[in-house]
Design a protein around this motif. Structure first.
Motif, PDB file in Angstrom:
ATOM      1  N   GLY A 173       0.797  -1.221   0.000  1.00 48.94           N
ATOM      2  CA  GLY A 173       0.000   0.000   0.000  1.00 48.94           C
ATOM      3  C   GLY A 173       0.827   1.268   0.000  1.00 48.94           C
ATOM      4  O   GLY A 173       0.275   2.356  -0.183  1.00 48.94           O
ATOM      5  N   ARG A 174       2.137   1.164   0.198  1.00 52.02           N
ATOM      6  CA  ARG A 174       3.006   2.346   0.221  1.00 52.02           C
ATOM      7  C   ARG A 174       4.023   2.333  -0.917  1.00 52.02           C
ATOM      8  O   ARG A 174       4.390   3.384  -1.426  1.00 52.02           O
ATOM      9  CB  ARG A 174       3.751   2.435   1.552  1.00 52.02           C
ATOM     10  CG  ARG A 174       2.839   2.524   2.761  1.00 52.02           C
ATOM     11  CD  ARG A 174       3.637   2.805   4.032  1.00 52.02           C
ATOM     12  NE  ARG A 174       4.584   1.749   4.360  1.00 52.02           N
ATOM     13  CZ  ARG A 174       5.890   1.933   4.478  1.00 52.02           C
ATOM     14  NH1 ARG A 174       6.414   3.135   4.286  1.00 52.02           N
ATOM     15  NH2 ARG A 174       6.686   0.933   4.798  1.00 52.02           N
ATOM     16  N   PHE A 175       4.504   1.164  -1.285  1.00 54.76           N
ATOM     17  CA  PHE A 175       5.512   1.030  -2.330  1.00 54.76           C
ATOM     18  C   PHE A 175       4.881   0.441  -3.591  1.00 54.76           C
ATOM     19  O   PHE A 175       3.965  -0.388  -3.506  1.00 54.76           O
ATOM     20  CB  PHE A 175       6.635   0.105  -1.884  1.00 54.76           C
ATOM     21  CG  PHE A 175       7.525   0.651  -0.801  1.00 54.76           C
ATOM     22  CD1 PHE A 175       7.214   1.801  -0.100  1.00 54.76           C
ATOM     23  CD2 PHE A 175       8.703  -0.016  -0.470  1.00 54.76           C
ATOM     24  CE1 PHE A 175       8.041   2.297   0.889  1.00 54.76           C
ATOM     25  CE2 PHE A 175       9.550   0.466   0.519  1.00 54.76           C
ATOM     26  CZ  PHE A 175       9.204   1.616   1.205  1.00 54.76           C
ATOM     27  N   THR A 176       5.409   0.849  -4.742  1.00 56.24           N
ATOM     28  CA  THR A 176       4.964   0.314  -6.018  1.00 56.24           C
ATOM     29  C   THR A 176       6.173  -0.016  -6.882  1.00 56.24           C
ATOM     30  O   THR A 176       7.011   0.859  -7.122  1.00 56.24           O
ATOM     31  CB  THR A 176       4.061   1.298  -6.766  1.00 56.24           C
ATOM     32  OG1 THR A 176       2.934   1.643  -5.952  1.00 56.24           O
ATOM     33  CG2 THR A 176       3.569   0.682  -8.076  1.00 56.24           C
ATOM     34  N   ILE A 177       6.249  -1.264  -7.314  1.00 54.27           N
ATOM     35  CA  ILE A 177       7.337  -1.691  -8.189  1.00 54.27           C
ATOM     36  C   ILE A 177       6.841  -1.665  -9.634  1.00 54.27           C
ATOM     37  O   ILE A 177       5.665  -1.966  -9.912  1.00 54.27           O
ATOM     38  CB  ILE A 177       7.837  -3.103  -7.800  1.00 54.27           C
ATOM     39  CG1 ILE A 177       9.143  -3.439  -8.523  1.00 54.27           C
ATOM     40  CG2 ILE A 177       6.772  -4.169  -8.054  1.00 54.27           C
ATOM     41  CD1 ILE A 177       9.815  -4.716  -8.009  1.00 54.27           C
ATOM     42  N   SER A 178       7.727  -1.301 -10.539  1.00 54.56           N
ATOM     43  CA  SER A 178       7.389  -1.312 -11.959  1.00 54.56           C
ATOM     44  C   SER A 178       8.672  -1.476 -12.757  1.00 54.56           C
ATOM     45  O   SER A 178       9.768  -1.332 -12.219  1.00 54.56           O
ATOM     46  CB  SER A 178       6.659  -0.028 -12.366  1.00 54.56           C
ATOM     47  OG  SER A 178       7.478   1.108 -12.150  1.00 54.56           O
ATOM     48  N   ARG A 179       8.518  -1.772 -14.017  1.00 54.57           N
ATOM     49  CA  ARG A 179       9.682  -1.912 -14.881  1.00 54.57           C
ATOM     50  C   ARG A 179       9.331  -1.429 -16.279  1.00 54.57           C
ATOM     51  O   ARG A 179       8.183  -1.529 -16.718  1.00 54.57           O
ATOM     52  CB  ARG A 179      10.172  -3.363 -14.914  1.00 54.57           C
ATOM     53  CG  ARG A 179       9.233  -4.353 -15.556  1.00 54.57           C
ATOM     54  CD  ARG A 179       9.691  -5.782 -15.329  1.00 54.57           C
ATOM     55  NE  ARG A 179      10.973  -6.062 -15.959  1.00 54.57           N
ATOM     56  CZ  ARG A 179      11.717  -7.148 -15.704  1.00 54.57           C
ATOM     57  NH1 ARG A 179      11.287  -8.047 -14.824  1.00 54.57           N
ATOM     58  NH2 ARG A 179      12.857  -7.334 -16.329  1.00 54.57           N
ATOM     59  N   ASP A 180      10.350  -0.949 -16.965  1.00 55.32           N
ATOM     60  CA  ASP A 180      10.229  -0.531 -18.357  1.00 55.32           C
ATOM     61  C   ASP A 180      11.286  -1.303 -19.126  1.00 55.32           C
ATOM     62  O   ASP A 180      12.468  -0.938 -19.113  1.00 55.32           O
ATOM     63  CB  ASP A 180      10.436   0.979 -18.475  1.00 55.32           C
ATOM     64  CG  ASP A 180      10.223   1.498 -19.888  1.00 55.32           C
ATOM     65  OD1 ASP A 180      10.328   0.693 -20.841  1.00 55.32           O
ATOM     66  OD2 ASP A 180       9.967   2.690 -20.044  1.00 55.32           O
ATOM     67  N   ASN A 181      10.881  -2.395 -19.752  1.00 59.47           N
ATOM     68  CA  ASN A 181      11.855  -3.249 -20.436  1.00 59.47           C
ATOM     69  C   ASN A 181      12.482  -2.560 -21.640  1.00 59.47           C
ATOM     70  O   ASN A 181      13.607  -2.880 -22.019  1.00 59.47           O
ATOM     71  CB  ASN A 181      11.200  -4.555 -20.856  1.00 59.47           C
ATOM     72  CG  ASN A 181      10.992  -5.498 -19.677  1.00 59.47           C
ATOM     73  OD1 ASN A 181      11.605  -5.325 -18.623  1.00 59.47           O
ATOM     74  ND2 ASN A 181      10.119  -6.473 -19.845  1.00 59.47           N
ATOM     75  N   ALA A 182      11.781  -1.632 -22.232  1.00 59.76           N
ATOM     76  CA  ALA A 182      12.360  -0.895 -23.358  1.00 59.76           C
ATOM     77  C   ALA A 182      13.548  -0.050 -22.908  1.00 59.76           C
ATOM     78  O   ALA A 182      14.474   0.197 -23.683  1.00 59.76           O
ATOM     79  CB  ALA A 182      11.303  -0.012 -24.003  1.00 59.76           C
ATOM     80  N   LYS A 183      13.502   0.393 -21.657  1.00 63.59           N
ATOM     81  CA  LYS A 183      14.587   1.193 -21.098  1.00 63.59           C
ATOM     82  C   LYS A 183      15.497   0.376 -20.186  1.00 63.59           C
ATOM     83  O   LYS A 183      16.439   0.921 -19.609  1.00 63.59           O
ATOM     84  CB  LYS A 183      14.016   2.373 -20.309  1.00 63.59           C
ATOM     85  CG  LYS A 183      13.233   3.360 -21.152  1.00 63.59           C
ATOM     86  CD  LYS A 183      12.731   4.515 -20.298  1.00 63.59           C
ATOM     87  CE  LYS A 183      11.974   5.530 -21.144  1.00 63.59           C
ATOM     88  NZ  LYS A 183      11.465   6.664 -20.330  1.00 63.59           N
ATOM     89  N   ASN A 184      15.189  -0.921 -20.042  1.00 60.49           N
ATOM     90  CA  ASN A 184      15.977  -1.782 -19.147  1.00 60.49           C
ATOM     91  C   ASN A 184      16.100  -1.173 -17.754  1.00 60.49           C
ATOM     92  O   ASN A 184      17.198  -1.136 -17.172  1.00 60.49           O
ATOM     93  CB  ASN A 184      17.364  -2.051 -19.736  1.00 60.49           C
ATOM     94  CG  ASN A 184      17.310  -2.967 -20.942  1.00 60.49           C
ATOM     95  OD1 ASN A 184      16.489  -3.883 -21.000  1.00 60.49           O
ATOM     96  ND2 ASN A 184      18.168  -2.723 -21.908  1.00 60.49           N
ATOM     97  N   THR A 185      14.992  -0.700 -17.233  1.00 58.72           N
ATOM     98  CA  THR A 185      15.004  -0.009 -15.950  1.00 58.72           C
ATOM     99  C   THR A 185      13.905  -0.536 -15.042  1.00 58.72           C
ATOM    100  O   THR A 185      12.775  -0.742 -15.480  1.00 58.72           O
ATOM    101  CB  THR A 185      14.850   1.503 -16.129  1.00 58.72           C
ATOM    102  OG1 THR A 185      15.893   1.982 -16.991  1.00 58.72           O
ATOM    103  CG2 THR A 185      14.956   2.230 -14.800  1.00 58.72           C
ATOM    104  N   LEU A 186      14.284  -0.731 -13.793  1.00 56.04           N
ATOM    105  CA  LEU A 186      13.371  -1.144 -12.734  1.00 56.04           C
ATOM    106  C   LEU A 186      13.160   0.042 -11.804  1.00 56.04           C
ATOM    107  O   LEU A 186      14.103   0.805 -11.552  1.00 56.04           O
ATOM    108  CB  LEU A 186      13.980  -2.315 -11.959  1.00 56.04           C
ATOM    109  CG  LEU A 186      13.237  -2.832 -10.736  1.00 56.04           C
ATOM    110  CD1 LEU A 186      11.986  -3.608 -11.173  1.00 56.04           C
ATOM    111  CD2 LEU A 186      14.158  -3.727  -9.911  1.00 56.04           C
TER     112      LEU A 186
END
Length: 123
Positions: free
Chosen positions: A66-79
């Motif tokens: 509820g406080r943290f959110t993980i995401s990734r952008d594989n096109a940018k190779n970034t987490l």
């Protein structure tokens, strides 16, 4: 081989926000599950959040739900790890890691690690 470099840590007051980033390089990094771990002084390193290679599934430790959110952008190779409503107990060194095998909530399967970024939350 996968190289991981974290950024975005710093000092923030309780209730504030930070966004961590992890830049990955390596031929197959976009196909790996990724995770954020943290290690507070004198404590073990714990899995905070994880995400499958396509972002289809995520995991959060109870302490950050509820406080943290993980995401990734594989096109940018970034987490990413968006951290809101930060608490002093969130103070730790945060590491990103890559898991080439699967079972993305299994800490022991994370093979590649970044150098860590310090997050300090003042009360």
């Amino acid at each position: 081989q996968v190289q991981l470099v974290e950024s975005g840590g710093g000092l923030v007051q309780a209730g504030g926000s930070l966004r961590l980033s992890c830049a990955a390089s390596g031929r197959t990094s976009s196909s790996y599950s990724m995770g954020w771990f943290r290690q507070a002084a004198g404590k073990e390193r714990d899995l905070v959040s994880a995400i499958t290679w396509n972002g289809g599934s995520t995991y959060y430790a109870d302490s950050v739900k509820g406080r943290f959110t993980i995401s990734r952008d594989n096109a940018k190779n970034t987490l990413y790890l968006q951290m809101n409503s930060l608490k002093p107990e969130d103070t730790a060194v945060y590491y990103c890691a890559a898991n080439p095998i699967g079972a993305f909530t299994t800490s022991g399967l994370y093979r590649y690690w970044g150098q860590g970024t310090q997050v300090t939350v003042s009360s």
